[in-house]
Write a protein that holds these residues in place. Structure first.
Motif, PDB file in Angstrom:
ATOM      1  N   LEU A   1       5.440   8.878   7.472  1.00  0.00           N
ATOM      2  CA  LEU A   1       4.767   8.608   6.204  1.00  0.00           C
ATOM      3  C   LEU A   1       4.015   7.279   6.288  1.00  0.00           C
ATOM      4  CD1 LEU A   1       4.185   9.420   3.290  1.00  0.00           C
ATOM      5  CD2 LEU A   1       6.316   8.283   2.614  1.00  0.00           C
ATOM      6  N   PRO A   2       2.710   7.317   6.628  1.00  0.00           N
ATOM      7  CA  PRO A   2       1.899   6.097   6.702  1.00  0.00           C
ATOM      8  C   PRO A   2       1.726   5.458   5.326  1.00  0.00           C
ATOM      9  CG  PRO A   2       0.828   7.956   7.817  1.00  0.00           C
ATOM     10  CD  PRO A   2       1.951   8.518   6.998  1.00  0.00           C
ATOM     11  N   PRO A   3       1.494   4.150   5.263  1.00  0.00           N
ATOM     12  CA  PRO A   3       1.332   3.454   3.982  1.00  0.00           C
ATOM     13  C   PRO A   3       0.218   4.036   3.112  1.00  0.00           C
ATOM     14  CG  PRO A   3       1.542   1.885   5.786  1.00  0.00           C
ATOM     15  CD  PRO A   3       1.417   3.228   6.407  1.00  0.00           C
ATOM     16  N   GLU A   4      -0.860   4.524   3.745  1.00  0.00           N
ATOM     17  CA  GLU A   4      -1.989   5.039   2.971  1.00  0.00           C
ATOM     18  C   GLU A   4      -1.671   6.352   2.258  1.00  0.00           C
ATOM     19  OE1 GLU A   4      -2.864   5.825   7.425  1.00  0.00           O
ATOM     20  OE2 GLU A   4      -1.997   4.229   6.157  1.00  0.00           O
ATOM     21  N   ASP A   5      -0.555   6.972   2.596  1.00  0.00           N
ATOM     22  CA  ASP A   5      -0.149   8.216   1.929  1.00  0.00           C
ATOM     23  C   ASP A   5       0.828   7.965   0.787  1.00  0.00           C
ATOM     24  OD1 ASP A   5      -1.717   9.603   3.673  1.00  0.00           O
ATOM     25  OD2 ASP A   5      -0.090  10.305   4.949  1.00  0.00           O
ATOM     26  N   ILE A   6       1.026   6.695   0.428  1.00  0.00           N
ATOM     27  CA  ILE A   6       1.953   6.337  -0.644  1.00  0.00           C
ATOM     28  C   ILE A   6       1.166   5.766  -1.819  1.00  0.00           C
ATOM     29  CG2 ILE A   6       3.941   4.915  -1.285  1.00  0.00           C
ATOM     30  CD1 ILE A   6       4.629   4.770   1.717  1.00  0.00           C
ATOM     31  N   VAL A   7       1.471   6.216  -3.017  1.00  0.00           N
ATOM     32  CA  VAL A   7       0.841   5.686  -4.225  1.00  0.00           C
ATOM     33  C   VAL A   7       1.926   5.322  -5.231  1.00  0.00           C
ATOM     34  CG1 VAL A   7      -1.276   7.016  -3.907  1.00  0.00           C
ATOM     35  CG2 VAL A   7       0.579   7.973  -5.272  1.00  0.00           C
TER      36      VAL A   7
ATOM     37  N   VAL B   1       5.469   7.460  -4.849  1.00  0.00           N
ATOM     38  CA  VAL B   1       5.386   8.883  -4.541  1.00  0.00           C
ATOM     39  C   VAL B   1       4.317   9.095  -3.475  1.00  0.00           C
ATOM     40  CG1 VAL B   1       6.060   9.550  -6.885  1.00  0.00           C
ATOM     41  CG2 VAL B   1       3.640   9.373  -6.317  1.00  0.00           C
ATOM     42  N   THR B   2       4.352  10.250  -2.836  1.00  0.00           N
ATOM     43  CA  THR B   2       3.296  10.575  -1.892  1.00  0.00           C
ATOM     44  C   THR B   2       2.011  10.889  -2.662  1.00  0.00           C
ATOM     45  OG1 THR B   2       4.147  12.846  -1.864  1.00  0.00           O
ATOM     46  CG2 THR B   2       4.762  11.419  -0.031  1.00  0.00           C
ATOM     47  N   SER B   3       0.883  10.617  -2.028  1.00  0.00           N
ATOM     48  CA  SER B   3      -0.417  10.875  -2.653  1.00  0.00           C
ATOM     49  C   SER B   3      -0.596  12.369  -2.900  1.00  0.00           C
ATOM     50  CB  SER B   3      -1.538  10.373  -1.748  1.00  0.00           C
ATOM     51  OG  SER B   3      -1.567  11.142  -0.540  1.00  0.00           O
TER      52      SER B   3
ATOM     53  N   LEU C   1      -0.007  18.622   1.568  1.00  0.00           N
ATOM     54  CA  LEU C   1       0.373  18.886   2.955  1.00  0.00           C
ATOM     55  C   LEU C   1       1.864  19.178   3.079  1.00  0.00           C
ATOM     56  CD1 LEU C   1      -0.145  18.922   6.026  1.00  0.00           C
ATOM     57  CD2 LEU C   1       0.141  16.435   6.012  1.00  0.00           C
ATOM     58  N   ASP C   2       2.685  18.411   2.391  1.00  0.00           N
ATOM     59  CA  ASP C   2       4.134  18.624   2.459  1.00  0.00           C
ATOM     60  C   ASP C   2       4.534  19.974   1.867  1.00  0.00           C
ATOM     61  OD1 ASP C   2       4.531  16.214   3.725  1.00  0.00           O
ATOM     62  OD2 ASP C   2       5.092  15.117   1.914  1.00  0.00           O
ATOM     63  N   PHE C   3       3.845  20.392   0.810  1.00  0.00           N
ATOM     64  CA  PHE C   3       4.089  21.727   0.255  1.00  0.00           C
ATOM     65  C   PHE C   3       3.817  22.793   1.317  1.00  0.00           C
ATOM     66  CE2 PHE C   3       3.810  20.469  -4.381  1.00  0.00           C
ATOM     67  CZ  PHE C   3       4.946  21.153  -4.781  1.00  0.00           C
TER      68      PHE C   3
ATOM     69  N   ASP D   1      -9.079  13.361   3.256  1.00  0.00           N
ATOM     70  CA  ASP D   1      -7.763  12.745   3.440  1.00  0.00           C
ATOM     71  C   ASP D   1      -6.962  13.453   4.538  1.00  0.00           C
ATOM     72  OD1 ASP D   1      -8.357  10.985   1.424  1.00  0.00           O
ATOM     73  OD2 ASP D   1      -7.135  11.989  -0.098  1.00  0.00           O
ATOM     74  N   LEU D   2      -6.979  14.785   4.508  1.00  0.00           N
ATOM     75  CA  LEU D   2      -6.220  15.551   5.499  1.00  0.00           C
ATOM     76  C   LEU D   2      -6.737  15.290   6.906  1.00  0.00           C
ATOM     77  CD1 LEU D   2      -5.827  19.015   3.694  1.00  0.00           C
ATOM     78  CD2 LEU D   2      -4.011  17.358   4.171  1.00  0.00           C
TER      79      LEU D   2
END
Length: 317
Positions: free
Chosen positions: A131-137, A144-146, A152-154, A184-185
């Motif tokens: 989980l890179p920092p840029e994927d966290i909001v 939570v994840t962005s 993507l996780d779904f 983003d992906l």
């Protein structure tokens, strides 16, 4: 039809869930368990946070899920809510939003390793995915994840139907766009599910107006029904005095409305208006069929195949 299902169709979560979370209407119900008087009964979400049983009993399953997610997040220092839990806190619905969440999934930032199983607590699952920092909001003070990472996780969890319903709901709420999610992906590291997420995103529409419209269309697309040449969503039928929209339009003539009956139940005026609308559309040459969400089964696909087949025979006669 359950109360929850009618809310989902009516756009309750599309329009209101985010607002409930943002205005802390839900968070104010959480109870710090160490301060609860002995005689008060509580439902425990985690060792430190819960909800009075009387309040819990009156809530829809999806709202209970939101509160559980917030409670778990408040009890974790570094963990980031992921998957369904992230969607709940983001206020973006998905198809299984109306089922009680048995466990809350969290992910640690970077390459941090999850704690030992006996230290994780009840109803919490740790994901080992990078989980890179840029994927966290930060959403309402909770990590939570962005939206793109949650999508993507779904997909990686194996629930493409949930993933598609989630991202199309995010489009409806104007929280993101198809172009932004694609960007983003592509910028994410090589994570499991990434190729599948890009492929699923290519199928997504930005104008679906309900979770069940998304489900119905997805079922039609993956079934690859013989004779389906085109699928439109929210197809416009214009008249001089008004404009109507059809939820799903196949081959330019077969209109499908999802859960139309809930709009007119116990409302005679709405029923009359709906019948007038349907008749006017039919007079333009459209064939209209309606389905309740519970009817979105293999029989739904068979009906479409038969209608298309019969239409083709009539044209050839």
């Amino acid at each position: 039809m359950s109360k929850e299902t009618s809310y989902l169709k009516a756009g309750y979560f599309y329009r209101n869930m985010r607002g409930l979370v943002e205005h802390a209407a839900l968070l104010q119900k959480l109870v710090y368990l160490r301060n609860v008087e002995p005689h008060r009964r509580c439902v425990r979400f985690c060792p430190t946070w819960g909800l009075y049983s009387s309040d819990y009993a009156s809530l829809l399953p999806s709202v209970r899920n939101v509160l559980r997610c917030f409670a778990i997040a408040l009890s974790r220092k570094s963990a980031v809510l992921s998957g369904e839990a992230a969607a709940c806190v983001l206020g973006i619905p998905f198809l299984e939003n109306n089922k009680l969440m048995k466990t809350v999934t969290v992910t640690l930032p970077g390459r941090m390793k999850p704690p030992a199983r006996n230290q994780r607590g009840e109803h919490v699952t740790y994901s080992s995915r990078l989980l890179p920092p840029e994927d966290i909001v930060i959403e309402n003070g909770i990590r939570v994840t962005s939206i793109s990472r949650t999508f993507l996780d779904f997909v990686a969890s194996g629930s493409k139907e949930n993933a598609l319903s989630f991202i199309e709901a995010a489009f409806y709420q104007k929280r993101t766009s198809k172009a932004r999610v694609a960007r983003d992906l592509k910028n994410m590291p090589k994570l499991a599910g990434k190729p599948d997420a890009l492929a699923l995103l290519s199928m997504a529409r930005e104008n679906s107006e309900s979770l069940y419209e998304t489900k119905a269309r997805y079922m039609i697309e993956v079934a690859e029904i013989f004779g389906v040449e085109s699928i439109e969503t929210q197809a416009v039928v214009a008249f001089t005095d008004t404009t109507y929209r059809i939820d799903i339009l196949i081959n330019g003539f077969l209109g499908i409305e999802i859960d139309g009956r809930s709009k007119t139940k116990n409302n005679p005026e709405a029923l009359i208006e709906e019948r007038i609308r349907e008749k006017r559309i039919q007079n333009r040459g459209y064939v209209m069929i309606r389905y309740h969400p519970d009817e979105l089964t293999s029989g739904f696909i068979s009906d479409i195949f038969n209608l298309l087949h019969n239409h083709q025979k009539l044209k050839a006669a």
